[in-house]
Scaffold this motif. Structure first.
Motif, PDB file in Angstrom:
ATOM      1  N   LEU A 140     -13.632  12.400 -30.964  1.00 53.75           N
ATOM      2  CA  LEU A 140     -13.799  11.371 -29.950  1.00 53.75           C
ATOM      3  C   LEU A 140     -13.306  11.818 -28.579  1.00 53.75           C
ATOM      4  CD1 LEU A 140     -14.708   8.554 -29.249  1.00 53.75           C
ATOM      5  CD2 LEU A 140     -12.495   7.677 -30.017  1.00 53.75           C
ATOM      6  N   PRO A 141     -12.113  12.414 -28.441  1.00 56.03           N
ATOM      7  CA  PRO A 141     -11.725  12.926 -27.118  1.00 56.03           C
ATOM      8  C   PRO A 141     -12.702  13.955 -26.571  1.00 56.03           C
ATOM      9  CG  PRO A 141      -9.812  12.814 -28.546  1.00 56.03           C
ATOM     10  CD  PRO A 141     -11.005  12.541 -29.413  1.00 56.03           C
ATOM     11  N   LEU A 142     -13.278  14.788 -27.445  1.00 55.88           N
ATOM     12  CA  LEU A 142     -14.261  15.758 -26.982  1.00 55.88           C
ATOM     13  C   LEU A 142     -15.492  15.060 -26.438  1.00 55.88           C
ATOM     14  CD1 LEU A 142     -15.333  18.654 -26.707  1.00 55.88           C
ATOM     15  CD2 LEU A 142     -16.135  18.492 -29.082  1.00 55.88           C
ATOM     16  N   ALA A 143     -15.970  14.041 -27.151  1.00 57.18           N
ATOM     17  CA  ALA A 143     -17.145  13.308 -26.682  1.00 57.18           C
ATOM     18  C   ALA A 143     -16.862  12.588 -25.367  1.00 57.18           C
ATOM     19  CB  ALA A 143     -17.579  12.307 -27.754  1.00 57.18           C
ATOM     20  N   VAL A 144     -15.685  11.987 -25.249  1.00 59.45           N
ATOM     21  CA  VAL A 144     -15.316  11.306 -24.011  1.00 59.45           C
ATOM     22  C   VAL A 144     -15.224  12.310 -22.872  1.00 59.45           C
ATOM     23  CG1 VAL A 144     -13.482  10.015 -22.863  1.00 59.45           C
ATOM     24  CG2 VAL A 144     -14.137   9.438 -25.203  1.00 59.45           C
ATOM     25  N   PHE A 145     -14.657  13.482 -23.154  1.00 58.76           N
ATOM     26  CA  PHE A 145     -14.536  14.518 -22.123  1.00 58.76           C
ATOM     27  C   PHE A 145     -15.918  14.955 -21.638  1.00 58.76           C
ATOM     28  CE2 PHE A 145     -14.411  19.076 -21.089  1.00 58.76           C
ATOM     29  CZ  PHE A 145     -13.531  19.055 -20.009  1.00 58.76           C
ATOM     30  N   ILE A 146     -16.856  15.143 -22.562  1.00 62.86           N
ATOM     31  CA  ILE A 146     -18.211  15.552 -22.172  1.00 62.86           C
ATOM     32  C   ILE A 146     -18.852  14.490 -21.285  1.00 62.86           C
ATOM     33  CG2 ILE A 146     -20.529  16.016 -23.058  1.00 62.86           C
ATOM     34  CD1 ILE A 146     -19.232  17.292 -25.506  1.00 62.86           C
ATOM     35  N   SER A 147     -18.714  13.221 -21.667  1.00 62.76           N
ATOM     36  CA  SER A 147     -19.304  12.139 -20.875  1.00 62.76           C
ATOM     37  C   SER A 147     -18.690  12.060 -19.485  1.00 62.76           C
ATOM     38  CB  SER A 147     -19.126  10.804 -21.604  1.00 62.76           C
ATOM     39  OG  SER A 147     -19.815  10.798 -22.829  1.00 62.76           O
ATOM     40  N   LEU A 148     -17.387  12.204 -19.396  1.00 66.40           N
ATOM     41  CA  LEU A 148     -16.717  12.089 -18.100  1.00 66.40           C
ATOM     42  C   LEU A 148     -17.031  13.267 -17.196  1.00 66.40           C
ATOM     43  CD1 LEU A 148     -13.216  10.675 -19.103  1.00 66.40           C
ATOM     44  CD2 LEU A 148     -15.218   9.444 -18.287  1.00 66.40           C
ATOM     45  N   VAL A 149     -17.130  14.460 -17.764  1.00 66.54           N
ATOM     46  CA  VAL A 149     -17.471  15.627 -16.950  1.00 66.54           C
ATOM     47  C   VAL A 149     -18.871  15.474 -16.372  1.00 66.54           C
ATOM     48  CG1 VAL A 149     -17.993  18.094 -17.052  1.00 66.54           C
ATOM     49  CG2 VAL A 149     -15.911  17.229 -18.095  1.00 66.54           C
ATOM     50  N   TYR A 150     -19.813  15.042 -17.217  1.00 70.06           N
ATOM     51  CA  TYR A 150     -21.176  14.856 -16.726  1.00 70.06           C
ATOM     52  C   TYR A 150     -21.225  13.753 -15.675  1.00 70.06           C
ATOM     53  CZ  TYR A 150     -26.254  14.472 -16.799  1.00 70.06           C
ATOM     54  OH  TYR A 150     -27.573  14.452 -16.436  1.00 70.06           O
ATOM     55  N   ALA A 151     -20.482  12.655 -15.910  1.00 68.29           N
ATOM     56  CA  ALA A 151     -20.471  11.553 -14.949  1.00 68.29           C
ATOM     57  C   ALA A 151     -19.847  11.973 -13.624  1.00 68.29           C
ATOM     58  CB  ALA A 151     -19.715  10.367 -15.528  1.00 68.29           C
ATOM     59  N   SER A 152     -18.801  12.792 -13.670  1.00 65.21           N
ATOM     60  CA  SER A 152     -18.173  13.244 -12.424  1.00 65.21           C
ATOM     61  C   SER A 152     -19.127  14.099 -11.604  1.00 65.21           C
ATOM     62  CB  SER A 152     -16.891  14.027 -12.736  1.00 65.21           C
ATOM     63  OG  SER A 152     -17.188  15.217 -13.443  1.00 65.21           O
ATOM     64  N   ARG A 153     -19.980  14.853 -12.285  1.00 64.80           N
ATOM     65  CA  ARG A 153     -20.989  15.633 -11.562  1.00 64.80           C
ATOM     66  C   ARG A 153     -22.069  14.722 -10.988  1.00 64.80           C
ATOM     67  NH1 ARG A 153     -22.910  20.896 -14.695  1.00 64.80           N
ATOM     68  NH2 ARG A 153     -23.849  21.144 -12.629  1.00 64.80           N
ATOM     69  N   LYS A 154     -22.402  13.654 -11.722  1.00 58.81           N
ATOM     70  CA  LYS A 154     -23.375  12.709 -11.206  1.00 58.81           C
ATOM     71  C   LYS A 154     -22.834  11.950 -10.006  1.00 58.81           C
ATOM     72  CE  LYS A 154     -26.796  11.548 -12.401  1.00 58.81           C
ATOM     73  NZ  LYS A 154     -28.136  11.960 -11.927  1.00 58.81           N
ATOM     74  N   MET A 155     -21.504  11.816  -9.927  1.00 60.85           N
ATOM     75  CA  MET A 155     -20.901  11.132  -8.792  1.00 60.85           C
ATOM     76  C   MET A 155     -21.239  11.829  -7.474  1.00 60.85           C
ATOM     77  SD  MET A 155     -19.038   8.358  -9.401  1.00 60.85           S
ATOM     78  CE  MET A 155     -18.304   7.486 -10.797  1.00 60.85           C
ATOM     79  N   LYS A 156     -21.455  13.117  -7.531  1.00 64.10           N
ATOM     80  CA  LYS A 156     -21.774  13.854  -6.307  1.00 64.10           C
ATOM     81  C   LYS A 156     -23.101  13.414  -5.714  1.00 64.10           C
ATOM     82  CE  LYS A 156     -19.060  17.923  -7.607  1.00 64.10           C
ATOM     83  NZ  LYS A 156     -19.073  19.380  -7.872  1.00 64.10           N
ATOM     84  N   SER A 157     -24.002  12.923  -6.562  1.00 66.76           N
ATOM     85  CA  SER A 157     -25.265  12.404  -6.034  1.00 66.76           C
ATOM     86  C   SER A 157     -25.048  11.113  -5.258  1.00 66.76           C
ATOM     87  CB  SER A 157     -26.254  12.158  -7.179  1.00 66.76           C
ATOM     88  OG  SER A 157     -25.779  11.163  -8.062  1.00 66.76           O
ATOM     89  N   CYS A 158     -23.909  10.457  -5.467  1.00 63.70           N
ATOM     90  CA  CYS A 158     -23.532   9.266  -4.704  1.00 63.70           C
ATOM     91  C   CYS A 158     -22.645   9.625  -3.520  1.00 63.70           C
ATOM     92  CB  CYS A 158     -22.808   8.265  -5.602  1.00 63.70           C
ATOM     93  SG  CYS A 158     -23.710   7.755  -7.055  1.00 63.70           S
ATOM     94  N   ASP A 159     -22.589  10.919  -3.187  1.00 69.58           N
ATOM     95  CA  ASP A 159     -21.702  11.395  -2.116  1.00 69.58           C
ATOM     96  C   ASP A 159     -20.251  11.039  -2.402  1.00 69.58           C
ATOM     97  OD1 ASP A 159     -23.717  12.575  -0.608  1.00 69.58           O
ATOM     98  OD2 ASP A 159     -24.190  10.697   0.411  1.00 69.58           O
ATOM     99  N   ALA A 160     -19.870  11.135  -3.665  1.00 68.75           N
ATOM    100  CA  ALA A 160     -18.499  10.844  -4.070  1.00 68.75           C
ATOM    101  C   ALA A 160     -17.959  11.998  -4.891  1.00 68.75           C
ATOM    102  CB  ALA A 160     -18.423   9.545  -4.864  1.00 68.75           C
ATOM    103  N   ILE A 161     -16.671  12.258  -4.751  1.00 64.26           N
ATOM    104  CA  ILE A 161     -15.990  13.316  -5.488  1.00 64.26           C
ATOM    105  C   ILE A 161     -14.845  12.683  -6.263  1.00 64.26           C
ATOM    106  CG2 ILE A 161     -14.689  15.469  -5.327  1.00 64.26           C
ATOM    107  CD1 ILE A 161     -16.156  16.041  -2.713  1.00 64.26           C
ATOM    108  N   VAL A 162     -14.874  12.855  -7.576  1.00 58.69           N
ATOM    109  CA  VAL A 162     -13.826  12.303  -8.441  1.00 58.69           C
ATOM    110  C   VAL A 162     -12.738  13.348  -8.615  1.00 58.69           C
ATOM    111  CG1 VAL A 162     -13.307  11.355 -10.703  1.00 58.69           C
ATOM    112  CG2 VAL A 162     -15.499  10.853  -9.628  1.00 58.69           C
ATOM    113  N   GLN A 163     -11.516  13.000  -8.223  1.00 56.93           N
ATOM    114  CA  GLN A 163     -10.411  13.952  -8.321  1.00 56.93           C
ATOM    115  C   GLN A 163      -9.734  13.920  -9.685  1.00 56.93           C
ATOM    116  OE1 GLN A 163      -8.501  14.985  -4.446  1.00 56.93           O
ATOM    117  NE2 GLN A 163      -8.496  12.792  -4.174  1.00 56.93           N
TER     118      GLN A 163
END
Length: 735
Positions: A140-163
């Protein structure tokens, strides 16, 4: 330098960076006495909402459950070995040289023999529990990590950077936004109005070419008539004139008569001003359809007076129609009449008669059409936040009139909400007691003259009310507020480290897209946890029941359970992540649906879905195991392979129906790019499943299946689709 925009008051705040140049400064405070330090000391120390902490706690509970089941199973086996079945005497037991039994050695030998006989069935179950424990702790932590990493990259399309990765999900839990001036919320005064003098459109760059006398008449018409009803257009007109035209009204003059029109002459104002030259100047302001018929001449940009003939009246009517079409607010017309002798006015005995005589032979000064200075993107973003149930509080350091203009024009403050308590001075909020602040916090929409201390107090009160608060800041002076909020949105570059999320383009209009993406992440995490628990419960139940019913090994081997778990938790997590796309916010005013993560990790609706789906999978697999040989005419090894395939494809179909592609499901969303990636991952799962069956057939002597058996497995698993829909309906119907 990071300093205020005022040219008359240059000062630096703590945390500012001097880029170049030199100057002399008077230091007013250092160290703990600075405003920033006082704000940091005021930050509350209570625990902030973190979705991942809740998931970790849920993970820990599941680990304890699997460990408890393993211990219980071990105790059951010990009881079966030493209590239920008596130890029988073995003819071949060893006797020591003196002919006396060795009780310890005898007990150990008997225990080993009994464990070999009775422990065969339990060994597979114990191994299965170990696999489930591993999957729960690390999968489960691995799956959550994969989702969050992909979402943080998608944030860049919103001109946002997740720290920080967890913020990719936490932004989806936001219920209230406390914002100040962002780049698109700054009030640009030149955009507030459209000025026409004669037949010329005068913008900010051509204002210097306008005759000074014409501008004086225009200022007189604006500043003499103060709005009594607090109308937005009237307040906006004065604010625009003060900045664009300049507040240079001659205070030495005296106002002889001030007339406010009503009834059929409503929206019309007239004033007679007596200046030092002892001449009376008549100024009219009102609706253009009322003022224009009263005029016989008009001013040009260079101050000339031209005759207003029929052709020019038609031209002015067209200009007025253009203003009404292009401007969202009212249109004001200004007219002037000068050189009126004082004695002539003194002879008038009735005011109405005197005003009537002043309604003719006027000279049209200009037309001003009020506009909304904010972009349609900003207004749509604020409307989108409101529809999705996210409240917005505007706190600015401007006066209350400017704050009201900003709130009403941007849409943060709606006209129907413009009542007592919606707009408040920060001083009144600050001096109120804590109990009064908690009562008024829900009604506050706009706060004027707000300092960083007031904004921090506003955020703290909202969090005490149970809101998940996001705060915006564009300067280092307000950065401590970001630490207090659940989500800190810094409108600036990557140098600022106080905010959790950086909005690079500094626009508020990007926030709804960020929130929407965060909500998709939360929703997909909910779906994945549902799928994982369904898999673990169904596999555990199948193996326990199969071991209890017959004396053979469990239905699924340890390797098969491990394989299914890896397929779901790695490829399934990637499939969930790629469906994290931007979708429109839910329609409906003030819709505040509970977002996953704002309460329990496993909600009641999730338990309903898991119960329905697990019961179906367990039932089908047990029927297949008991009656499969007779129905499909396969041997025992082939039946075990079919059971394994059915378990895998159950998870695939559950994954396909659980993930909403663009809100339309898999079928309607197949032609989109993200859906193709998702279906590609599903295809990879199918290919890997075929490969592992073929490889294990050669290595571990599994029975290979033909095309017919493969189709039967897929067909049986496909029956889970209607049950998934039924489970979703059951889980959502009683929410």
């Amino acid at each position: 330098m990071d300093r205020t925009s005022s040219k008359n008051h240059d000062f630096l705040f703590s945390g500012s960076e001097v880029v170049k140049g030199c100057c002399r400064m008077l230091v007013t405070s250092v160290g703990d006495n600075t405003e920033r330090s006082r704000l940091i000391r005021s930050i509350s120390v209570d625990q902030k909402l973190q979705l991942l902490d809740a998931i970790d706690e849920h993970n820990s509970k599941l680990e304890k459950i699997w460990l408890t089941l393993s211990i219980i199973l071990l105790l059951v086996q010990l009881v079966r070995c030493f209590v239920i079945k008596p130890v029988q005497t073995d003819k071949e037991r060893n006797i020591d040289a003196k002919g006396v039994k060795n009780p310890v050695e005898d007990l150990m030998n008997e225990s080993i023999k009994m464990m070999k006989k009775e422990g065969t069935k339990a060994s597979g179950v114990v191994t299965m529990l170990c696999v489930l424990l591993f999957a729960t702790r690390d999968g489960l932590p691995l799956a959550v990590f994969i989702s969050l990493v992909y979402a943080s990259r998608k944030m860049k399309s919103c001109d946002a950077i997740v720290q920080k990765l967890p913020e990719s999900a936490t932004v989806g839990l936001i219920t209230t936004i406390c914002t100040g001036k962002t780049s698109d919320l700054v009030l640009e005064y030149p955009k507030m109005a459209e000025l026409w003098i004669g037949c010329s459109l005068v913008d900010n760059y051509l204002l210097g070419e306008v005759d000074g006398g014409v501008l004086d008449f225009l200022r007189d018409g604006i500043f003499v008539h103060h709005p009594g009803d607090g109308c937005l257009d009237e307040i906006s007109l004065i604010a625009w004139a003060r900045v664009v035209l300049g507040d240079v009204f001659n205070r030495d003059c005296s106002i002889v008569v001030r007339y406010e029109g009503h009834d059929k002459d409503r929206n019309v104002n007239c004033s007679i001003i007596k200046r030092e030259d002892k001449l009376l100047h008549v100024n009219w302001k009102g609706a253009p359809e009322v003022i224009l018929p009263m005029c016989t001449h008009y001013y040009t940009v260079d101050g000339k007076i031209e005759t207003l003939d029929d052709n020019m009246r038609v031209a002015f009517i067209q200009i007025i129609q253009h203003i009404f079409a292009a401007c969202s607010g009212r249109c004001f017309a200004f007219a002037h009449k000068r050189d009126v002798e004082e004695e002539e006015e003194e002879e008038e005995e009735e005011e109405e008669k005197g005003i009537k005589n002043l309604k003719s032979d006027l000279t049209l000064v200009g037309l001003v059409g009020m506009k909304n200075p904010y972009s349609s993107e900003l207004k749509e973003a604020i409307k989108s936040c409101r529809k999705s149930g996210v409240g917005i509080k505007l706190a600015v350091d401007d006066d209350i009139h400017t704050a009201r203009i900003m709130g009403l024009n941007s849409g943060i403050l709606r006209p129907e909400d413009d009542h007592d308590g919606a707009i408040i001075e920060a001083f009144d909020f600050r001096r109120s007691s804590e109990e009064d602040r908690m009562k008024m916090i829900d009604n506050i929409q706009v706060m004027a003259n707000a300092s960083p201390v007031d904004k921090l107090l506003l955020v703290q009160c909202l969090r005490q009310k149970g809101e998940t608060v996001a705060a915006t800041a564009s300067t280092t002076r307000n950065s401590p507020i970001l630490k207090e909020a659940d989500v800190g949105l810094f409108m600036g570059d990557e140098k600022e480290k106080d905010g959790n999320t950086l909005v690079v383009n500094k626009k508020f209009s990007q926030i709804p897209a960020i929130i929407n993406l965060g909500r998709r992440v939360c929703k997909n995490l909910e779906k994945f946890i549902q799928l994982q628990l369904t898999l673990e419960i169904s596999t555990f139940a199948v193996n326990i029941i199969s071991v209890a019913v017959n004396s053979e090994d469990s239905s699924l081997s340890s390797f098969q359970i491990l394989w299914i778990t890896l397929m779901v938790e790695i490829l399934g997590a990637i499939a969930v992540a790629v469906t994290t796309v931007h979708t429109q916010c839910a329609e409906g005013e003030n819709r505040r649906e509970e977002v996953y993560g704002s309460s329990a990790v496993i909600t009641r609706s999730m338990w309903k879905f898991i119960g329905v789906q697990s019961a179906f999978q367990v039932t089908v697999i047990l029927i297949l195991e008991m009656k499969g040989k007779a129905i499909f005419r396969v041997n025992g090894s082939g039946l075990r392979t079919m059971v394994f395939n059915c378990c895998v494809f159950f998870q695939v179909f559950s994954l396909m129906t659980a993930i909403e592609l663009h809100g339309n499901g898999v079928v309607l969303g197949m032609c989109t790019g993200k859906s193709c990636v998702f279906l590609g991952i599903v295809g990879v799962i199918g290919i890997l499943q075929v490969a592992v069956v073929e490889i294990m057939g050669a290595v571990a002597h599994w029975t290979k299946l033909g095309i017919k058996e493969w189709c039967i497995c897929i067909g049986i698993a496909s029956f889970s689709v209607p049950f998934n829909c039924a489970a979703n309906w059951v889980s959502t119907s009683t929410q």
